[in-house]
Design a protein around this motif. Sequence first.
Motif, PDB file in Angstrom:
ATOM      1  N   ALA A 190      -9.116  17.269  28.387  1.00  0.00           N
ATOM      2  CA  ALA A 190      -9.946  17.341  29.586  1.00  0.00           C
ATOM      3  C   ALA A 190     -10.670  18.686  29.638  1.00  0.00           C
ATOM      4  N   PHE A 191      -9.960  19.727  29.245  1.00  0.00           N
ATOM      5  CA  PHE A 191     -10.534  21.072  29.240  1.00  0.00           C
ATOM      6  C   PHE A 191     -11.711  21.152  28.274  1.00  0.00           C
ATOM      7  N   GLN A 192     -11.474  20.698  27.018  1.00  0.00           N
ATOM      8  CA  GLN A 192     -12.529  20.811  26.015  1.00  0.00           C
ATOM      9  C   GLN A 192     -13.728  19.932  26.374  1.00  0.00           C
ATOM     10  N   SER A 193     -13.466  18.793  27.030  1.00  0.00           N
ATOM     11  CA  SER A 193     -14.608  17.935  27.352  1.00  0.00           C
ATOM     12  C   SER A 193     -15.446  18.555  28.474  1.00  0.00           C
ATOM     13  N   LYS A 194     -14.795  19.283  29.365  1.00  0.00           N
ATOM     14  CA  LYS A 194     -15.558  20.047  30.366  1.00  0.00           C
ATOM     15  C   LYS A 194     -16.465  21.051  29.662  1.00  0.00           C
ATOM     16  N   ILE A 195     -15.879  21.799  28.731  1.00  0.00           N
ATOM     17  CA  ILE A 195     -16.639  22.808  27.980  1.00  0.00           C
ATOM     18  C   ILE A 195     -17.813  22.153  27.255  1.00  0.00           C
ATOM     19  N   ASP A 196     -17.531  21.025  26.581  1.00  0.00           N
ATOM     20  CA  ASP A 196     -18.578  20.364  25.806  1.00  0.00           C
ATOM     21  C   ASP A 196     -19.714  19.872  26.705  1.00  0.00           C
ATOM     22  N   ASN A 197     -19.356  19.539  27.956  1.00  0.00           N
ATOM     23  CA  ASN A 197     -20.389  19.066  28.886  1.00  0.00           C
ATOM     24  C   ASN A 197     -20.988  20.193  29.736  1.00  0.00           C
ATOM     25  N   ASP A 198     -20.733  21.419  29.318  1.00  0.00           N
ATOM     26  CA  ASP A 198     -21.271  22.586  30.041  1.00  0.00           C
ATOM     27  C   ASP A 198     -20.839  22.640  31.497  1.00  0.00           C
ATOM     28  N   ILE A 199     -19.629  22.164  31.784  1.00  0.00           N
ATOM     29  CA  ILE A 199     -19.075  22.330  33.126  1.00  0.00           C
ATOM     30  C   ILE A 199     -18.257  23.617  33.110  1.00  0.00           C
ATOM     31  N   LYS A 200     -18.567  24.510  34.036  1.00  0.00           N
ATOM     32  CA  LYS A 200     -17.887  25.814  34.043  1.00  0.00           C
ATOM     33  C   LYS A 200     -16.396  25.664  34.358  1.00  0.00           C
ATOM     34  N   ILE A 201     -15.613  26.555  33.784  1.00  0.00           N
ATOM     35  CA  ILE A 201     -14.192  26.628  34.108  1.00  0.00           C
ATOM     36  C   ILE A 201     -14.039  27.639  35.241  1.00  0.00           C
ATOM     37  N   GLU A 202     -13.295  27.265  36.275  1.00  0.00           N
ATOM     38  CA  GLU A 202     -13.099  28.165  37.408  1.00  0.00           C
ATOM     39  C   GLU A 202     -11.639  28.637  37.452  1.00  0.00           C
ATOM     40  N   PRO A 203     -11.391  29.753  38.178  1.00  0.00           N
ATOM     41  CA  PRO A 203     -10.088  30.425  38.101  1.00  0.00           C
ATOM     42  C   PRO A 203      -8.853  29.542  38.212  1.00  0.00           C
ATOM     43  N   LYS A 204      -8.836  28.601  39.166  1.00  0.00           N
ATOM     44  CA  LYS A 204      -7.605  27.839  39.380  1.00  0.00           C
ATOM     45  C   LYS A 204      -7.499  26.629  38.473  1.00  0.00           C
ATOM     46  N   ASP A 205      -8.537  26.347  37.685  1.00  0.00           N
ATOM     47  CA  ASP A 205      -8.516  25.196  36.778  1.00  0.00           C
ATOM     48  C   ASP A 205      -7.495  25.417  35.667  1.00  0.00           C
ATOM     49  N   TRP A 206      -6.965  24.328  35.155  1.00  0.00           N
ATOM     50  CA  TRP A 206      -6.063  24.460  34.013  1.00  0.00           C
ATOM     51  C   TRP A 206      -6.854  24.947  32.803  1.00  0.00           C
ATOM     52  N   VAL A 220     -27.352  38.775  28.167  1.00  0.00           N
ATOM     53  CA  VAL A 220     -28.186  37.629  28.534  1.00  0.00           C
ATOM     54  C   VAL A 220     -27.549  36.363  27.968  1.00  0.00           C
ATOM     55  N   ALA A 221     -27.047  36.465  26.735  1.00  0.00           N
ATOM     56  CA  ALA A 221     -26.384  35.313  26.111  1.00  0.00           C
ATOM     57  C   ALA A 221     -25.128  34.927  26.896  1.00  0.00           C
ATOM     58  N   LEU A 222     -24.442  35.936  27.441  1.00  0.00           N
ATOM     59  CA  LEU A 222     -23.185  35.667  28.149  1.00  0.00           C
ATOM     60  C   LEU A 222     -23.381  35.088  29.549  1.00  0.00           C
ATOM     61  N   CYS A 223     -24.613  35.084  30.054  1.00  0.00           N
ATOM     62  CA  CYS A 223     -24.857  34.456  31.359  1.00  0.00           C
ATOM     63  C   CYS A 223     -24.491  32.973  31.307  1.00  0.00           C
ATOM     64  N   ARG A 224     -24.444  32.401  30.092  1.00  0.00           N
ATOM     65  CA  ARG A 224     -24.115  30.984  29.948  1.00  0.00           C
ATOM     66  C   ARG A 224     -22.702  30.785  29.425  1.00  0.00           C
ATOM     67  N   THR A 225     -21.867  31.804  29.521  1.00  0.00           N
ATOM     68  CA  THR A 225     -20.498  31.680  29.042  1.00  0.00           C
ATOM     69  C   THR A 225     -19.733  30.649  29.888  1.00  0.00           C
ATOM     70  N   SER A 226     -18.677  30.079  29.332  1.00  0.00           N
ATOM     71  CA  SER A 226     -18.045  28.932  30.006  1.00  0.00           C
ATOM     72  C   SER A 226     -17.187  29.290  31.221  1.00  0.00           C
ATOM     73  N   TYR A 227     -16.760  30.545  31.342  1.00  0.00           N
ATOM     74  CA  TYR A 227     -15.906  30.891  32.474  1.00  0.00           C
ATOM     75  C   TYR A 227     -16.767  31.347  33.672  1.00  0.00           C
ATOM     76  N   GLY A 228     -16.683  30.614  34.762  1.00  0.00           N
ATOM     77  CA  GLY A 228     -17.552  30.824  35.926  1.00  0.00           C
ATOM     78  C   GLY A 228     -17.672  32.264  36.416  1.00  0.00           C
ATOM     79  N   PRO A 229     -16.533  32.910  36.757  1.00  0.00           N
ATOM     80  CA  PRO A 229     -16.640  34.273  37.291  1.00  0.00           C
ATOM     81  C   PRO A 229     -17.284  35.266  36.305  1.00  0.00           C
ATOM     82  N   TYR A 230     -17.041  35.077  35.023  1.00  0.00           N
ATOM     83  CA  TYR A 230     -17.634  35.950  34.010  1.00  0.00           C
ATOM     84  C   TYR A 230     -19.150  35.719  33.944  1.00  0.00           C
ATOM     85  N   MET A 246     -22.195  38.312  34.870  1.00  0.00           N
ATOM     86  CA  MET A 246     -23.237  38.600  33.886  1.00  0.00           C
ATOM     87  C   MET A 246     -24.637  38.434  34.470  1.00  0.00           C
ATOM     88  N   VAL A 247     -24.821  37.402  35.298  1.00  0.00           N
ATOM     89  CA  VAL A 247     -26.133  37.174  35.899  1.00  0.00           C
ATOM     90  C   VAL A 247     -26.514  38.385  36.752  1.00  0.00           C
TER      91      VAL A 247
END
Lengths: 95, 315
Positions: free
Chosen positions: B12-28, B140-150, B154-155
């Motif tokens: 579930a985690f990797q499929s979120k990443i693959d679909n460009d859904i950000k990971i947020e702090p409380k997520d597994w 600039v590249a890291l503005c699209r990193t998968s972890y939301g708070p990061y 960056m933005v």
Amino acid sequence: MSTKEWPLWEVFIRSKQGLSHKHVGSLHAPDAEMAVNNARDLYTRRSEGVSIWVVESSQVFANDPADSDPLFEPSQSKIYRHPTFYEVPDGIEHM
Amino acid sequence: MKEINLTALEHAFQSKIDNDIKIEPKDWMPDAYRKTLIRQISQHAHSEIIGMLPEGNWITRAPNLRRKAVLLAKVQDEAGHGQYLYSAMETLGETRDKSMADLISGKAKYSSIFNYPTLSWADIGAVGWLVDGAAIMNQVALCRTSYGPYARAMVRICKEESFHQRQGFEIMCTLMKGSKEQREMAQDAVNRFWWPALMMFGPSDADSTHSQQSLDWKVKRHTNDELRQSFINATVPQAELIGLTIPDKDLKWNEAKGGYDFGQIDWEEFKQVISGNGPCNAERIAARTKADKEGEWVREAAMAYAEKKNSKKAS
Ligand SMILES: [Fe+2]
Ligand SMILES: [Fe+2]
């Protein structure tokens, strides 16, 4: 580094009059007053705000993301809560 | 049963990443993802904080009031960047005190570039132009990193960075329009900062230990070599325009790849500086330790005052 770490605060900024406060990040401060002062220095160096709220992070309660499917699913099936659910005869305007 | 659960969670985690859904702090998230992020974000935060030192060195000696106000504002921004990043790191469960202790003990790393000295005013120009320039390329590249708070930090940081590079380039332009001595000073700064700036992107992809996993997790969005190449392509014409020479005799435009070919980076120097043997490593950590020590009574007093006020309110 024997001192106790200052508590964490969540910072909310109203970017301009008429808009609601929005979460911008967090910071450490010993009390609310200093949290507001620090938030000014940290989050409004380029006039990003006209008002600051701070809330101690330990006071924020949230749902468990692991339960978000059952929590939010019931609203997904109630499409009749949206105007697009209803048929309106041709020729009707402003409704 | 437990193992099946773990596999499902990882899926579930990797499929979120693959679909460009950000990971947020409380997520597994997998432990290794959390650890990678804590390491990368804290290194990044330390770099912002230590990065204030070589520039802070020139605040009192800026050549005029305009330059001084600008440098002060820039250094203050870097302090802010450190704060945004420490906050992002804290959402992963690491405390700031622990992270600061790791910096002081030498366990945690920061960008190797800040272990070089700023010897002349032109170095402040070179740092803004090249060091912030390289940092921007990365950020600039890291503005699209998968972890939301990061990504959100960056933005914010990228919005603030753009003036940093411009003010540095402006210093270089002004020097290049000046006397022979001033032009030489500018060239000398470029000679010293060019190669260390290229090293900021980290080891070559072939030797980078964390690269592939970080790309799969979308913690990183481009490889070290890709970012380094973009930086060189963007920067060389800027140097040429104002009459500065890039200190690389192998630098040559390559029409076929649409980018510059460049000489061999001295990775032995990089290794030495990263592992503590650069010209200023000891000085930087000493400055950070001193600031931490000297601020301790202030932090303690402020906390004691707050607690006293609270207990009065409660009674
Ligand atoms: Fe920065
Ligand atoms: Fe910067």
